[in-house]
Design a protein around this motif. Structure first.
Motif, PDB file in Angstrom:
ATOM      1  N   LEU A 122       0.857  -1.176   0.000  1.00 31.90           N
ATOM      2  CA  LEU A 122       0.000   0.000   0.000  1.00 31.90           C
ATOM      3  C   LEU A 122       0.896   1.229   0.000  1.00 31.90           C
ATOM      4  N   ALA A 123       0.974   1.895  -1.136  1.00 36.59           N
ATOM      5  CA  ALA A 123       1.779   3.109  -1.255  1.00 36.59           C
ATOM      6  C   ALA A 123       1.011   4.245  -0.582  1.00 36.59           C
ATOM      7  N   ALA A 124       1.524   4.704   0.540  1.00 33.58           N
ATOM      8  CA  ALA A 124       0.805   5.714   1.302  1.00 33.58           C
ATOM      9  C   ALA A 124       0.898   7.085   0.655  1.00 33.58           C
ATOM     10  N   GLU A 125       2.094   7.479   0.264  1.00 36.98           N
ATOM     11  CA  GLU A 125       2.333   8.862  -0.160  1.00 36.98           C
ATOM     12  C   GLU A 125       2.808   9.049  -1.594  1.00 36.98           C
ATOM     13  N   PRO A 126       3.537   8.111  -2.210  1.00 35.48           N
ATOM     14  CA  PRO A 126       4.061   8.366  -3.557  1.00 35.48           C
ATOM     15  C   PRO A 126       2.958   8.823  -4.512  1.00 35.48           C
ATOM     16  N   LEU A 127       3.217   9.896  -5.253  1.00 32.74           N
ATOM     17  CA  LEU A 127       2.161  10.523  -6.047  1.00 32.74           C
ATOM     18  C   LEU A 127       2.249  10.250  -7.544  1.00 32.74           C
ATOM     19  N   ALA A 128       3.346   9.697  -8.033  1.00 33.61           N
ATOM     20  CA  ALA A 128       3.503   9.512  -9.476  1.00 33.61           C
ATOM     21  C   ALA A 128       2.354   8.686 -10.050  1.00 33.61           C
ATOM     22  N   ASP A 129       1.785   9.172 -11.150  1.00 35.17           N
ATOM     23  CA  ASP A 129       0.660   8.485 -11.777  1.00 35.17           C
ATOM     24  C   ASP A 129       1.046   7.086 -12.250  1.00 35.17           C
ATOM     25  N   SER A 130       2.288   6.925 -12.668  1.00 33.35           N
ATOM     26  CA  SER A 130       2.723   5.632 -13.186  1.00 33.35           C
ATOM     27  C   SER A 130       2.576   4.518 -12.164  1.00 33.35           C
ATOM     28  N   LEU A 131       2.557   4.857 -10.886  1.00 36.29           N
ATOM     29  CA  LEU A 131       2.482   3.838  -9.839  1.00 36.29           C
ATOM     30  C   LEU A 131       1.245   2.962  -9.971  1.00 36.29           C
ATOM     31  N   VAL A 132       0.126   3.547 -10.355  1.00 37.32           N
ATOM     32  CA  VAL A 132      -1.108   2.763 -10.492  1.00 37.32           C
ATOM     33  C   VAL A 132      -1.600   2.691 -11.937  1.00 37.32           C
ATOM     34  N   TRP A 133      -0.901   3.378 -12.835  1.00 40.96           N
ATOM     35  CA  TRP A 133      -1.328   3.327 -14.232  1.00 40.96           C
ATOM     36  C   TRP A 133      -0.309   2.568 -15.090  1.00 40.96           C
ATOM     37  N   LEU A 143      -2.853   5.242  -1.659  1.00 32.35           N
ATOM     38  CA  LEU A 143      -3.762   6.016  -0.818  1.00 32.35           C
ATOM     39  C   LEU A 143      -3.944   7.452  -1.299  1.00 32.35           C
ATOM     40  N   ARG A 144      -2.874   8.220  -1.410  1.00 29.41           N
ATOM     41  CA  ARG A 144      -2.993   9.655  -1.665  1.00 29.41           C
ATOM     42  C   ARG A 144      -3.470   9.963  -3.072  1.00 29.41           C
ATOM     43  N   ALA A 145      -4.115  11.127  -3.203  1.00 26.20           N
ATOM     44  CA  ALA A 145      -4.523  11.609  -4.518  1.00 26.20           C
ATOM     45  C   ALA A 145      -3.282  11.814  -5.383  1.00 26.20           C
ATOM     46  N   SER A 146      -3.330  11.311  -6.589  1.00 27.11           N
ATOM     47  CA  SER A 146      -2.158  11.295  -7.462  1.00 27.11           C
ATOM     48  C   SER A 146      -1.818  12.676  -8.001  1.00 27.11           C
ATOM     49  N   THR A 147      -0.663  12.757  -8.665  1.00 27.87           N
ATOM     50  CA  THR A 147      -0.288  13.996  -9.325  1.00 27.87           C
ATOM     51  C   THR A 147      -1.339  14.410 -10.349  1.00 27.87           C
ATOM     52  N   TRP A 148      -1.895  13.435 -11.060  1.00 24.44           N
ATOM     53  CA  TRP A 148      -2.890  13.759 -12.086  1.00 24.44           C
ATOM     54  C   TRP A 148      -4.074  14.500 -11.472  1.00 24.44           C
ATOM     55  N   ILE A 149      -4.608  13.980 -10.391  1.00 26.99           N
ATOM     56  CA  ILE A 149      -5.788  14.570  -9.767  1.00 26.99           C
ATOM     57  C   ILE A 149      -5.497  15.994  -9.297  1.00 26.99           C
ATOM     58  N   GLN A 150      -4.400  16.165  -8.570  1.00 27.99           N
ATOM     59  CA  GLN A 150      -4.091  17.487  -8.041  1.00 27.99           C
ATOM     60  C   GLN A 150      -3.709  18.465  -9.148  1.00 27.99           C
ATOM     61  N   ALA A 151      -2.972  17.989 -10.141  1.00 24.16           N
ATOM     62  CA  ALA A 151      -2.613  18.851 -11.266  1.00 24.16           C
ATOM     63  C   ALA A 151      -3.852  19.260 -12.063  1.00 24.16           C
ATOM     64  N   ALA A 152      -4.799  18.338 -12.211  1.00 22.99           N
ATOM     65  CA  ALA A 152      -6.036  18.653 -12.935  1.00 22.99           C
ATOM     66  C   ALA A 152      -6.837  19.723 -12.204  1.00 22.99           C
ATOM     67  N   MET A 153      -6.834  19.684 -10.881  1.00 20.92           N
ATOM     68  CA  MET A 153      -7.538  20.701 -10.103  1.00 20.92           C
ATOM     69  C   MET A 153      -6.905  22.076 -10.299  1.00 20.92           C
ATOM     70  N   LEU A 154      -5.569  22.122 -10.326  1.00 22.60           N
ATOM     71  CA  LEU A 154      -4.885  23.388 -10.548  1.00 22.60           C
ATOM     72  C   LEU A 154      -5.056  23.857 -11.987  1.00 22.60           C
ATOM     73  N   ALA A 155      -5.051  22.932 -12.932  1.00 24.02           N
ATOM     74  CA  ALA A 155      -5.264  23.300 -14.334  1.00 24.02           C
ATOM     75  C   ALA A 155      -6.651  23.902 -14.536  1.00 24.02           C
ATOM     76  N   GLU A 156      -7.622  23.388 -13.811  1.00 21.91           N
ATOM     77  CA  GLU A 156      -8.977  23.935 -13.879  1.00 21.91           C
ATOM     78  C   GLU A 156      -8.989  25.404 -13.470  1.00 21.91           C
ATOM     79  N   GLU A 157      -8.233  25.735 -12.416  1.00 23.87           N
ATOM     80  CA  GLU A 157      -8.146  27.126 -11.983  1.00 23.87           C
ATOM     81  C   GLU A 157      -7.375  27.964 -12.996  1.00 23.87           C
ATOM     82  N   ALA A 158      -6.299  27.411 -13.546  1.00 29.03           N
ATOM     83  CA  ALA A 158      -5.491  28.147 -14.517  1.00 29.03           C
ATOM     84  C   ALA A 158      -6.274  28.482 -15.783  1.00 29.03           C
ATOM     85  N   ALA A 159      -7.149  27.573 -16.186  1.00 29.90           N
ATOM     86  CA  ALA A 159      -7.919  27.775 -17.418  1.00 29.90           C
ATOM     87  C   ALA A 159      -8.889  28.948 -17.315  1.00 29.90           C
ATOM     88  N   LYS A 160      -9.170  29.387 -16.105  1.00 36.38           N
ATOM     89  CA  LYS A 160     -10.107  30.503 -15.912  1.00 36.38           C
ATOM     90  C   LYS A 160      -9.460  31.861 -16.146  1.00 36.38           C
TER      91      LYS A 160
END
Length: 402
Positions: A122-133, A143-160
């Motif tokens: 169980l990878a608690a903290e590693p965020l790289a998307d490749s870990l589960v993809w 466990l933790r939200a991946s880089t993709w999820i967090q980056a997508a949330m920030l990209a949503e703000e940037a697009a505005k």
């Protein structure tokens, strides 16, 4: 020495060792591997979150009628050392599964090892998307939200915004590479006219912040996407502030709002950055978030960090999986983790998706402000992963055949 005498001594030795053996069998052991010295700012609160979770679970009788026990080992952030320790934990120390790691390249090494040896990780903290993809396997859950999820949330703000030209800066290893790729893909999908005019890749914890700031300034971006953390972040913020890099530019910071990295900046915290983080100080009374923060502070005498929450959720996840499995063999635990649901956690219900073994933990997104000489997140919200993930079909296509 006569044969009878030797037999008597052997019997006495066995009796003397029996209590220790019985004690060993009376706990369910989890092998926890992390960078406790190299990344103490995250690992120490993480361990304290684990200890709080263990205290609560064991006070209720443990799991399957036995206390849950974590065996902590330090890998110094070295993938080879982590793999060596993992083997020892499973074959010598009696661990039923492995967990831990912060750095993604270490997590990827443990994941590959778990698949090869037939262990559960169980990878608690590693965020790289490749870990589960792209490097995912049936033996690894995250466990933790991946880089993709967090980056997508920030990209949503940037697009505005009106920003079109972007610069990125990220540590040059799996986490940083995946975080930049995810931000670029998500932002270009939302705003195709965006152009990335500079990509800076400092070595992890070896940043030459002055040179990086100069390179970004030369590219004249409208906005900046930052993925540095820890001491690299502090140096980048200081040099960028001194040289005026952030003036008139919106900056998006992955993890920058996490107390582990924001608090050390003190009054140098970069106001106005849009970040992911953990605003424990703003949770409302009566919420599960606030209850956890208060319990952690009461137990440790310290304010919580995002690592505290991750460690606590790690224990809840493992305990729930063992209870669901009704056993501790690897096959039963893997089956239990697939689709595992945990209804009550500090962030609400949590589930491990069968499609990619990723949990549904989300992230807090907000803006950095200075209050009383320190950085905090304001105008924040907690966002779950729904709407920020690729489709199940796309994920299945990325994961190796099982």
């Amino acid at each position: 020495m006569t044969l009878t005498r030797r037999m008597m001594l052997a019997a006495a030795t066995a009796l003397a060792l029996a209590p220790a053996a019985a004690t060993a069998q009376d706990t369910i052991k989890i092998g926890e591997i992390n960078h406790y010295k190299r990344m103490a700012a995250f690992a120490d609160p993480y361990k304290k979150g684990i200890e709080l979770g263990l205290k609560e679970i064991n006070a209720k009788g443990g799991v399957l009628g036995k206390p849950l026990e974590f065996i902590y080992r330090d890998d110094q952030g070295d993938p080879a050392e982590a793999v060596k320790i993992a083997e020892e934990l499973m074959t010598r120390d009696g661990a039923v599964m492995l967990t831990g790691s912060i750095l993604s390249h270490v997590g990827l090494a443990l994941s590959s090892f778990a698949a090869e040896k037939g262990y559960l990780y169980l990878a608690a903290e590693p965020l790289a998307d490749s870990l589960v993809w792209t490097s995912g396997n049936p033996n690894t859950f995250r466990l933790r939200a991946s880089t993709w999820i967090q980056a997508a949330m920030l990209a949503e703000e940037a697009a505005k915004t009106d920003a079109v030209k972007y610069a990125t800066i990220a540590p040059n290893y799996a986490y940083g590479q995946d975080a930049v790729a995810a931000f670029k893909e998500n932002l270009l999908r939302l705003k195709p006219e965006v152009e990335f005019v500079a990509e800076q890749w400092p070595a992890l914890f070896k940043i030459d912040a002055g040179a990086e700031v100069q390179a970004i300034e030369r590219a004249k971006p409208d906005a900046i996407y930052n993925v540095t953390f820890g001491t690299d972040l502090a140096k980048f913020v200081r040099e960028g502030g001194d040289r005026g890099l952030f003036e008139g530019r919106q900056v998006y910071g992955l993890l920058t709002g996490e107390p582990e990295y924001l608090e050390p900046l003190a009054d140098e915290a970069p106001e106005g950055w849009i970040v992911t983080g953990y605003p424990w100080y703003a949770f409302e009374d009566g919420t599960p978030e606030k209850a956890f923060a208060d319990a952690y502070t009461a137990e440790t005498g310290e304010t919580p960090k995002i690592g505290s929450l991750v460690g606590y959720l790690d224990v809840l996840s493992i305990a729930a999986a063992i209870e669901k499995a009704g056993a501790t063999d690897t096959a039963s635990l893997i089956a239990a983790f697939e689709g595992l649901e945990i209804p009550d956690t500090p962030i609400g219900p949590l589930m491990y998706r069968a499609v990619d073994n990723q949990s549904t933990m989300g992230a807090y997104v907000g803006t950095i402000a200075l209050q009383d000489g320190k950085g905090v997140m304001v105008d924040w919200s907690y966002k779950g992963p729904d709407g920020y993930m690729p489709s199940d079909e796309e994920i299945k296509a990325m994961r190796p055949a099982e």
